[in-house]
Write a protein that holds these residues in place. Structure first.
Motif, PDB file in Angstrom:
ATOM      1  N   GLY A  36      10.381  11.238  -1.663  1.00 37.82           N
ATOM      2  CA  GLY A  36       9.858  12.497  -1.162  1.00 37.82           C
ATOM      3  C   GLY A  36       8.487  12.392  -0.520  1.00 37.82           C
ATOM      4  O   GLY A  36       7.788  13.381  -0.375  1.00 37.82           O
ATOM      5  N   SER A  37       8.092  11.192  -0.147  1.00 41.85           N
ATOM      6  CA  SER A  37       6.806  10.955   0.529  1.00 41.85           C
ATOM      7  C   SER A  37       5.605  11.431  -0.281  1.00 41.85           C
ATOM      8  O   SER A  37       4.631  11.941   0.264  1.00 41.85           O
ATOM      9  N   ILE A  38       5.686  11.258  -1.610  1.00 42.36           N
ATOM     10  CA  ILE A  38       4.542  11.631  -2.439  1.00 42.36           C
ATOM     11  C   ILE A  38       3.674  10.423  -2.776  1.00 42.36           C
ATOM     12  O   ILE A  38       2.682  10.549  -3.462  1.00 42.36           O
ATOM     13  N   GLY A  39       4.059   9.256  -2.270  1.00 35.96           N
ATOM     14  CA  GLY A  39       3.202   8.082  -2.384  1.00 35.96           C
ATOM     15  C   GLY A  39       3.261   7.330  -3.691  1.00 35.96           C
ATOM     16  O   GLY A  39       2.283   6.703  -4.083  1.00 35.96           O
ATOM     17  N   ILE A  40       4.391   7.373  -4.376  1.00 36.07           N
ATOM     18  CA  ILE A  40       4.508   6.645  -5.642  1.00 36.07           C
ATOM     19  C   ILE A  40       4.841   5.177  -5.401  1.00 36.07           C
ATOM     20  O   ILE A  40       4.251   4.297  -6.009  1.00 36.07           O
ATOM     21  N   PHE A  41       5.791   4.916  -4.522  1.00 35.96           N
ATOM     22  CA  PHE A  41       6.241   3.550  -4.268  1.00 35.96           C
ATOM     23  C   PHE A  41       5.510   2.970  -3.067  1.00 35.96           C
ATOM     24  O   PHE A  41       5.545   3.534  -1.974  1.00 35.96           O
TER      25      PHE A  41
ATOM     26  N   THR B 237       0.820  -1.205   0.000  1.00 40.16           N
ATOM     27  CA  THR B 237       0.000   0.000   0.000  1.00 40.16           C
ATOM     28  C   THR B 237       0.857   1.260   0.000  1.00 40.16           C
ATOM     29  O   THR B 237       1.981   1.250   0.489  1.00 40.16           O
ATOM     30  N   THR B 238       0.307   2.308  -0.551  1.00 43.09           N
ATOM     31  CA  THR B 238       0.948   3.625  -0.480  1.00 43.09           C
ATOM     32  C   THR B 238       0.352   4.458   0.641  1.00 43.09           C
ATOM     33  O   THR B 238       0.791   5.574   0.880  1.00 43.09           O
TER      34      THR B 238
ATOM     35  N   MET C 127       8.617  -3.564   4.488  1.00 42.94           N
ATOM     36  CA  MET C 127       9.668  -3.384   3.484  1.00 42.94           C
ATOM     37  C   MET C 127       9.463  -2.074   2.734  1.00 42.94           C
ATOM     38  O   MET C 127       8.359  -1.543   2.693  1.00 42.94           O
ATOM     39  N   ASP C 128      10.519  -1.584   2.130  1.00 45.28           N
ATOM     40  CA  ASP C 128      10.510  -0.423   1.243  1.00 45.28           C
ATOM     41  C   ASP C 128      10.237   0.891   1.964  1.00 45.28           C
ATOM     42  O   ASP C 128       9.820   1.874   1.342  1.00 45.28           O
ATOM     43  N   VAL C 129      10.484   0.953   3.257  1.00 46.20           N
ATOM     44  CA  VAL C 129      10.290   2.197   4.009  1.00 46.20           C
ATOM     45  C   VAL C 129      11.253   3.259   3.508  1.00 46.20           C
ATOM     46  O   VAL C 129      10.863   4.401   3.264  1.00 46.20           O
ATOM     47  N   ASN C 130      12.505   2.889   3.325  1.00 45.44           N
ATOM     48  CA  ASN C 130      13.497   3.865   2.872  1.00 45.44           C
ATOM     49  C   ASN C 130      13.249   4.313   1.441  1.00 45.44           C
ATOM     50  O   ASN C 130      13.509   5.454   1.092  1.00 45.44           O
ATOM     51  N   MET C 131      12.723   3.422   0.618  1.00 47.76           N
ATOM     52  CA  MET C 131      12.416   3.788  -0.770  1.00 47.76           C
ATOM     53  C   MET C 131      11.353   4.882  -0.799  1.00 47.76           C
ATOM     54  O   MET C 131      11.449   5.837  -1.553  1.00 47.76           O
ATOM     55  N   SER C 132      10.353   4.753   0.051  1.00 46.16           N
ATOM     56  CA  SER C 132       9.299   5.761   0.056  1.00 46.16           C
ATOM     57  C   SER C 132       9.817   7.096   0.579  1.00 46.16           C
ATOM     58  O   SER C 132       9.327   8.150   0.192  1.00 46.16           O
ATOM     59  N   MET C 133      10.836   7.074   1.433  1.00 45.37           N
ATOM     60  CA  MET C 133      11.435   8.325   1.903  1.00 45.37           C
ATOM     61  C   MET C 133      12.242   8.995   0.783  1.00 45.37           C
ATOM     62  O   MET C 133      12.253  10.211   0.664  1.00 45.37           O
ATOM     63  N   LEU C 134      12.903   8.184  -0.031  1.00 46.08           N
ATOM     64  CA  LEU C 134      13.705   8.722  -1.128  1.00 46.08           C
ATOM     65  C   LEU C 134      12.847   9.428  -2.166  1.00 46.08           C
ATOM     66  O   LEU C 134      13.285  10.393  -2.783  1.00 46.08           O
TER      67      LEU C 134
END
Length: 71
Positions: A39-44, A7-8, A30-37
């Motif tokens: 910019g927290s716009i909810g793509i990943f 989920t986003t 998983m993928d917490v750091n990816m979502s931070m990279l």
């Protein structure tokens, strides 16, 4: 480990984790750091993983609390 949820929506992720912890089911986000990279716009989406043995019980816990899963 099996993927239980993707989920986003950070609120859905927090709710799902709280439900599973309440049922004594270990989970890993998983993928917490990816979502931070991004910019927290909810793509990943973030993914929630549980042990293979806990998957069925975890899925029931989420479905009983309003989550739906596409087959």
């Amino acid at each position: 480990m099996k993927q239980l949820l993707s989920t986003t929506n950070p609120a859905d992720m927090a709710f799902a984790k709280a439900l599973l912890q309440g049922e004594d089911i270990d989970c890993f986000e998983m993928d917490v750091n990816m979502s931070m990279l991004e910019g927290s716009i909810g793509i990943f989406p973030r993914r929630l993983l549980v042990r293979d043995d806990d998957y069925a019980a975890a899925r029931v816990a989420l479905v009983d609390n309003g989550f739906s899963f596409e087959e």
